[in-house]
Scaffold this active site. Structure first.
Site, PDB file in Angstrom:
ATOM      1  N   THR A 154     -35.153  21.128  26.587  1.00  0.00           N
ATOM      2  CA  THR A 154     -35.976  22.181  25.983  1.00  0.00           C
ATOM      3  C   THR A 154     -34.992  23.210  25.463  1.00  0.00           C
ATOM      4  O   THR A 154     -33.927  23.408  26.073  1.00  0.00           O
ATOM      5  CB  THR A 154     -36.937  22.838  27.003  1.00  0.00           C
ATOM      6  N   HIS A 155     -35.303  23.802  24.329  1.00  0.00           N
ATOM      7  CA  HIS A 155     -34.365  24.734  23.673  1.00  0.00           C
ATOM      8  C   HIS A 155     -33.021  24.064  23.403  1.00  0.00           C
ATOM      9  O   HIS A 155     -31.994  24.730  23.345  1.00  0.00           O
ATOM     10  CB  HIS A 155     -34.148  25.996  24.520  1.00  0.00           C
ATOM     11  N   SER A 276     -17.400   7.163   4.052  1.00  0.00           N
ATOM     12  CA  SER A 276     -16.963   8.307   3.257  1.00  0.00           C
ATOM     13  C   SER A 276     -16.014   7.812   2.177  1.00  0.00           C
ATOM     14  O   SER A 276     -15.202   6.922   2.423  1.00  0.00           O
ATOM     15  CB  SER A 276     -16.246   9.305   4.167  1.00  0.00           C
ATOM     16  N   LYS A 282     -14.721   7.518   8.638  1.00  0.00           N
ATOM     17  CA  LYS A 282     -16.086   7.993   8.830  1.00  0.00           C
ATOM     18  C   LYS A 282     -17.133   6.885   8.877  1.00  0.00           C
ATOM     19  O   LYS A 282     -17.073   5.923   8.140  1.00  0.00           O
ATOM     20  CB  LYS A 282     -16.485   8.958   7.695  1.00  0.00           C
ATOM     21  N   GLU A 289     -30.194  11.249   7.889  1.00  0.00           N
ATOM     22  CA  GLU A 289     -30.167  12.507   7.138  1.00  0.00           C
ATOM     23  C   GLU A 289     -31.163  12.481   5.981  1.00  0.00           C
ATOM     24  O   GLU A 289     -31.827  13.479   5.688  1.00  0.00           O
ATOM     25  CB  GLU A 289     -28.757  12.773   6.608  1.00  0.00           C
TER      26      GLU A 289
END
Ligand code: ARG
Length: 490
Positions: A154-155, A276, A282, A289
């Site tokens: 949470t948070h 990448s 990468k 995304e």
């Protein structure tokens, strides 16, 4: 020449054509426009305006036009303003004067509303089927996850350990509501506007109930003005897709975090990751995304549509032409995102040891300690304060929490045992909770819910197929991927 040229001495200016011609995008409605025209032709026979022979020539021509679209050889003319005029123009080419009877008693206003409802009905059911496919992947990964657990947050702060299966199914249940919303939007939009004409109906003896039935609509419009101006169904569809997109975005965000080196909870399969162009090392979570990024676009489509509709006077206004691109795009983007995410989830490798190490932190059983005190008669608020005090002391004095717990007269060995790895998660025993006991029942409920949704979709798809004029129906939802096995292995 446009089909309405008679009223005008001059043709349309080039820049007007550039602004208003919609055929580049509304050709997406070709099958629906042809289906609507076939139903209208049958309606014209019933009204005594066309003979059976005339109707069958027109229906043959419409079938030929459908074939031209299917083969990708339909030749648009420079004067085709939109898909409706393109199909009618071709019909006139094929049937001469008879083709010129096609538009009797009809306007593009009721025609486009009919086409878009047919398109939406089919497309939303199709999207719902793709959502179910993603839910099936989540269910399979949940049942395979066994007793793996991770921190629940949470948070975005570690809170209590939860089973990985429980976490995955949390997304599955959100998607179940998306399926429900899509189906109920389809139920509401399943109303035929055909026969409303430009805005007021007709002097000809048309039968809107009959054409509605031909197209497999559940009912016909009640009010012709409403029929041609109502785009509630587009706004609703865009809302359903935007909220679905928001759910997919949350899933994407989680995968971005989990696949980072900092979290290290999972590794994406090569097929569902990207590299990448500069940094050789990468491996990027672009699918996740994009799932996150699409949500902005989807929310934009909904906002744009509501803004277009706001303040439009009755009945049809050309502003309504702005309904199609956002809707077509939203369906295409959501469908592509769903399919890619399903592949990502099907192939992602979980790192159970990392998840569990993160979940086994010394304070993950803090509430269990408080509840042990509660079981021994301490009021919860006092128990909370006592455990919080121990946590504070442990942090301040750099003493392992377990030592303080062990030494505490009200906690002792029983308390220390709660701090053992993996203990807190199995103690979440209440219905719908995050531990293994309620999970078994949750999986059964989820499997049942999927079964119900699959049959709801299958029944609707069958109904579309069974309509007298049925040119287009989505694929029936795929057979369940072994739900029986899934149900028993929870
Ligand atoms: N292309 C138009 C649309 O999408 C079709 C209806 C045109 N009707 C009219 N009265 N100009 O809304």
């Amino acid at each position: 020449m446009t089909l309405w040229q008679g009223r005008f001495a001059e043709g349309m200016a080039d820049e007007v054509a550039e602004l208003s011609v919609s055929v580049s995008f509304d050709k997406e409605l070709a099958v629906d426009d042809i289906a609507g025209s076939k139903a209208h032709v049958r309606g014209l026979v019933k009204a005594g305006i066309l003979t059976d022979e005339e109707a069958s020539s027109l229906i043959d021509a419409l079938a030929q036009i459908a074939g031209e679209f299917a083969a990708g050889v339909f030749a648009f003319a420079p004067t085709d303003e939109d898909i409706h005029t393109a199909v009618e123009r071709r019909c006139i080419e094929l049937c001469g004067d008879l083709g010129a009877k096609l538009h009797t008693g009809r306007s593009r206003n009721d025609q486009v509303a009919t086409d878009l409802r047919l398109w939406s009905r089919r497309s939303l059911l199709d999207v719902a089927g793709v959502v179910v496919a993603l839910q099936e992947v989540l269910l399979r990964r949940a049942t395979e996850a066994g007793d793996a657990y991770l921190p629940g947050y949470t948070h975005l702060q570690r809170a209590q350990p939860v089973l990985l299966a429980h976490h995955l199914l949390a997304h599955g249940w959100a998607l179940a509501r998306d399926v429900d919303r899509l189906v109920s939007t389809v139920e509401r939009l399943d109303v035929s506007p055909l026969g409303a004409g430009a805005l007021a109906g007709s002097s000809l003896p048309l039968d809107p109930d009959f054409v509605a039935e031909q197209l497999g609509f559940a009912s016909r419009f009640d009010n012709s003005l409403d029929a041609v101006s109502d785009r509630d169904f587009v706004a609703e569809a865009l809302f359903d897709l935007a909220l679905l997109g928001v759910h997919l975005s949350r899933m994407g965000e989680e995968i971005v975090l989990w696949s980072s080196e900092e979290w290290g909870f999972c590794t994406l399969a090569d097929q569902y990751a990207t590299g990448s162009s500069m940094l050789p090392q990468k491996k990027n979570p672009d699918v996740a995304e994009l799932a996150r990024g699409k949500a902005g676009r989807l929310v934009g489509h909904l906002t744009g549509m509501l803004t277009t509709l706001k303040g439009l006077p009755l009945a049809y206004n050309r502003d309504l032409q702005e309904d199609k691109e956002p809707l077509f795009d939203a369906v295409a983007q959501v469908r592509a995102t769903l399919r890619a995410l399903a592949g990502l989830y099907a192939t992602v490798e979980w790192h159970q040891e990392r998840m569990q190490a993160a979940a086994d932190g010394p304070t993950s059983a803090a509430v269990d300690l408080a509840e042990l005190l509660v079981a021994r008669g301490t009021p919860f608020r006092q128990a909370h304060a006592l455990v919080a005090g121990l946590v504070r002391e442990s942090t301040a004095r750099h003493v392992p929490l377990v030592e303080l717990v062990q030494a505490h007269p009200d906690l002792g060995d029983a308390g220390a045992q709660l701090l053992e790895p993996g203990v807190p998660v199995v103690r979440r025993t209440t219905p719908g909770g995050a531990g293994p006991v309620p999970l078994t029942e949750q999986v059964e409920r989820f499997v049942r819910r999927l079964d119900v949704d699959r049959s709801r979709l299958a029944i609707r798809v069958q109904t579309l197929r069974a309509a007298p004029v049925a040119d287009a129906a989505p694929a029936a939802p795929a057979a369940p991927a072994g739900p029986a096995g899934a149900a028993s292995s929870g």
